[in-house]
Write a protein that holds these residues in place. Sequence first.
Motif, PDB file in Angstrom:
ATOM      1  N   ASP A  30     -33.025  29.326   1.244  1.00  0.00           N
ATOM      2  CA  ASP A  30     -34.143  29.091   1.604  1.00  0.00           C
ATOM      3  C   ASP A  30     -34.251  27.432   1.540  1.00  0.00           C
ATOM      4  N   THR A  31     -33.313  26.901   1.239  1.00  0.00           N
ATOM      5  CA  THR A  31     -33.390  25.389   1.340  1.00  0.00           C
ATOM      6  C   THR A  31     -32.656  24.777   2.433  1.00  0.00           C
ATOM      7  N   TYR A  32     -32.545  25.621   3.533  1.00  0.00           N
ATOM      8  CA  TYR A  32     -31.637  25.384   4.924  1.00  0.00           C
ATOM      9  C   TYR A  32     -32.760  26.033   6.006  1.00  0.00           C
ATOM     10  N   ASP A  33     -32.516  25.348   7.157  1.00  0.00           N
ATOM     11  CA  ASP A  33     -33.204  25.874   8.447  1.00  0.00           C
ATOM     12  C   ASP A  33     -31.915  26.706   8.845  1.00  0.00           C
ATOM     13  N   ARG A  53     -37.340  25.573   6.919  1.00  0.00           N
ATOM     14  CA  ARG A  53     -37.550  25.898   5.788  1.00  0.00           C
ATOM     15  C   ARG A  53     -39.131  26.291   5.385  1.00  0.00           C
ATOM     16  N   ASN A 100     -30.198  20.634   8.666  1.00  0.00           N
ATOM     17  CA  ASN A 100     -31.565  20.219   8.290  1.00  0.00           C
ATOM     18  C   ASN A 100     -31.905  19.008   8.833  1.00  0.00           C
TER      19      ASN A 100
END
Length: 127
Positions: A30-33, A53, A100
């Motif tokens: 969830d820290t990445y698209d 995100r 990102n």
Amino acid sequence: QVQLVESGGGLVQPGGSLRLSCVASGFTLDTYDIGWFRQAPGPEREGVSYISRSGSTYYVDSVKGRFTISRDKGKNTVYLQMNSLKPEDTAVYYCARHRNLPAYSSTWSRRYDYNLWGQGTQVTVSS
């Protein structure tokens, strides 16, 4: 080991449904698209869907209204729910981690903006 693993593909009849999963290991998803792509026989890999995100989503026109991308943060997983499947949806489906960078409706499907790819899962839509 940093990797993405797709699952959930298979053989389904036209009009059927499948849910693909993309599980991350070695990093927090969830820290990445994240994007989903597909590749039918041939050289072209097509962007299917994208989730940022913050939860913003994009879809290629051919799947709008039929496919839904979502996240489960607790399971470190991104899903692609595919309904009303058509024979032309037949392809190997890949999930990929975005760099990102800022992404817009005209840029989210650029393959060179993704730096980690899974091995793919085969989806076959046929009667």
